[in-house]
Scaffold this active site. Structure first.
Site, short mmCIF file in Angstrom:
data_model
loop_
_atom_site.label_atom_id
_atom_site.label_comp_id
_atom_site.label_asym_id
_atom_site.label_seq_id
_atom_site.Cartn_x
_atom_site.Cartn_y
_atom_site.Cartn_z
N ARG A 74 0.92 -5.13 -5.32
CA ARG A 74 1.03 -6.31 -4.46
C ARG A 74 1.27 -7.47 -5.44
O ARG A 74 0.50 -7.65 -6.38
CB ARG A 74 -0.26 -6.52 -3.66
CG ARG A 74 -0.61 -5.29 -2.79
CD ARG A 74 -1.69 -5.64 -1.78
NE ARG A 74 -2.27 -4.45 -1.15
CZ ARG A 74 -1.76 -3.82 -0.11
NH1 ARG A 74 -0.63 -4.22 0.42
NH2 ARG A 74 -2.38 -2.76 0.42
N GLY A 122 0.84 -1.21 0.00
CA GLY A 122 0.00 0.00 0.00
C GLY A 122 0.86 1.25 0.00
O GLY A 122 1.85 1.32 0.73
N ASP A 141 -0.58 1.80 8.59
CA ASP A 141 -1.04 0.94 9.68
C ASP A 141 -0.14 1.05 10.91
O ASP A 141 -0.56 0.73 12.02
CB ASP A 141 -1.09 -0.53 9.24
CG ASP A 141 -1.96 -0.75 8.01
OD1 ASP A 141 -2.82 0.11 7.75
OD2 ASP A 141 -1.77 -1.76 7.31
N ASP A 185 2.13 -0.85 11.87
CA ASP A 185 2.11 -2.14 12.57
C ASP A 185 3.43 -2.90 12.47
O ASP A 185 3.45 -4.13 12.57
CB ASP A 185 0.96 -3.01 12.01
CG ASP A 185 1.11 -3.25 10.50
OD1 ASP A 185 1.92 -2.56 9.86
OD2 ASP A 185 0.40 -4.13 9.97
N THR A 231 4.07 2.39 6.18
CA THR A 231 2.67 1.94 6.12
C THR A 231 1.84 2.78 7.08
O THR A 231 2.27 3.04 8.21
CB THR A 231 2.52 0.45 6.48
OG1 THR A 231 1.12 0.19 6.76
CG2 THR A 231 3.31 0.02 7.71
N ASP A 268 4.80 -4.84 5.97
CA ASP A 268 5.34 -6.16 6.34
C ASP A 268 5.54 -7.09 5.15
O ASP A 268 6.52 -7.83 5.08
CB ASP A 268 4.51 -6.82 7.46
CG ASP A 268 3.07 -7.08 7.07
OD1 ASP A 268 2.59 -6.48 6.08
OD2 ASP A 268 2.41 -7.88 7.75
N ARG A 311 -5.65 -2.62 8.82
CA ARG A 311 -5.61 -4.07 8.57
C ARG A 311 -5.89 -4.83 9.87
O ARG A 311 -6.95 -4.63 10.45
CB ARG A 311 -4.27 -4.48 7.97
CG ARG A 311 -4.38 -5.73 7.11
CD ARG A 311 -3.05 -6.14 6.55
NE ARG A 311 -2.64 -5.29 5.45
CZ ARG A 311 -2.95 -5.51 4.17
NH1 ARG A 311 -3.67 -6.55 3.85
NH2 ARG A 311 -2.55 -4.70 3.23
#
Ligand code: F6P
Length: 319
Positions: free
Chosen positions: A72, A11, A127, A129, A125, A103, A171
């Site tokens: 992706r 992303g 996210d 994360d 990202t 990731d 996510r």
């Protein structure tokens, strides 16, 4: 090392361009040739390389998205895809690759380094994360975008005395939801890391209205629950007029914040320093303001914990 490559994958995240700019300019500063790879790992498989010079990264530091394009790529997950990529890199004389992404991108960097190509990962990202870094490129900008949207929703929520359910990205993680929920004074924040009871959420909303509150804002991380369902249940149980907003991909766009541009520039500059020393399979991170270097394998086997101090604070402040 005479020739290196850079790619963005997964992303897009605001600040990726600032990182690419820093990598290109630092490489040229050292007299190293730098190639951009289009569309992430797919570009490695298709030999989609372009030589970059100082001016090819002019006027991009402030732009969201990624000028290198991203994708992706399922084929790269296979050994055959990875071997194709390796062959193309060797044919082009590219001796090391800097990978910018989340990731999945780090997994790709790890696979390449196992095949013998030095790789450096830069976490990017919205996210946020990724373990072993306080912040990933893009998170700060996305958080500001969400907070801006929540400020606007608040006006309508108050005027109509409504309950709003706002779904934010992330996510499987709740970092973006927690951070933006706290920053926006949301009444409730639902995250995948912490179990919740919708009856308790309804009680809290009702108590708020009894106390004279004019609205309620519930921030739901996309990985925590189906926000449409949450809205339905809250409306049925409380009888209050409820609306659901899914913020979606607008959270990924926009000009990167000053914070993200500086983070990206620091990561990009340092990544070149590392790769020219033949460093393999490391990710850059920022912890307590300092640049840190961690094995990608170690990063991939860890889960970034939710900031419980922020979570508990948000709970107390939103009573
Ligand atoms: O990882 C970034 C992210 O925006 C997630 O928050 C979200 O779940 C996912 O990507 C959406 O992916 P796509 O753009 O492929 O629909």
């Amino acid at each position: 090392m005479n020739r290196i490559g850079v790619l963005t994958s997964g992303g897009d995240a605001p600040g990726m361009n600032a990182a690419v700019r820093a990598i290109v300019r630092k490489a040229i500063h050292y007299g190293i040739e730098i190639y951009g790879v289009h569309r992430g790992f797919m570009g490695l498989i298709n030999s989609d390389f372009v030589k970059l010079d100082i001016s090819s990264v002019g006027d991009i530091i402030h732009r969201g998205g990624t000028t290198l394009l991203t994708a992706r790529c399922d084929e790269f997950k296979t050994e055959e895809g990875q071997r194709k990529a390796l062959k193309n890199l060797e044919a082009f004389g590219i001796e090391g690759i800097i990978v910018i992404g989340g990731d999945g991108s780090l997994r790709g960097a790890n696979a390449l380094s196992k095949l013998g190509i030095p790789t450096i990962g830069i976490p990017a990202t919205i996210d946020n994360d990724i373990a072993f870094t306080d912040n990933c490129i893009g998170f700060d900008t996305a958080a500001n975008t969400v907070v801006d949207a929540l400020n606007k929703v608040r006006d309508t929520a108050t005027s109509h005395e409504r309950t709003f359910i706002i779904e934010v990205m992330g996510r499987r993680a709740g970092h973006l939801a927690l951070y933006t929920g706290l920053a926006s004074g949301a009444e409730t924040i639902l995250v995948p890391e912490i179990p919740f009871d919708l009856n308790a959420v309804c009680d809290k909303i009702e108590k708020g209205y009894i106390r004279g509150k004019l609205h309620s804002i519930i921030v739901v991380a996309e990985g925590a629950a189906n926000s449409m369902e949450v809205g339905k249940v809250i409306q049925e149980k409380t009888g209050l007029e409820t609306r659901v907003i899914i913020l979606g991909h607008l959270q990924r766009g926009g000009n990167p914040s000053a914070y993200d541009r500086i983070l990206a520039s620091r990561f990009g500059g340092k990544a070149v320093d590392l790769i020219i020393q033949n460093t393999k399979d490391k990710m850059l991170g920022l912890i307590n303001g300092e640049l840190v270097i961690t094995d990608i394998e170690k990063v991939l086997s860890a889960t970034k914990p939710l900031d419980m101090e922020l979570y508990q604070l948000s709970d107390v402040l939103s009573f």
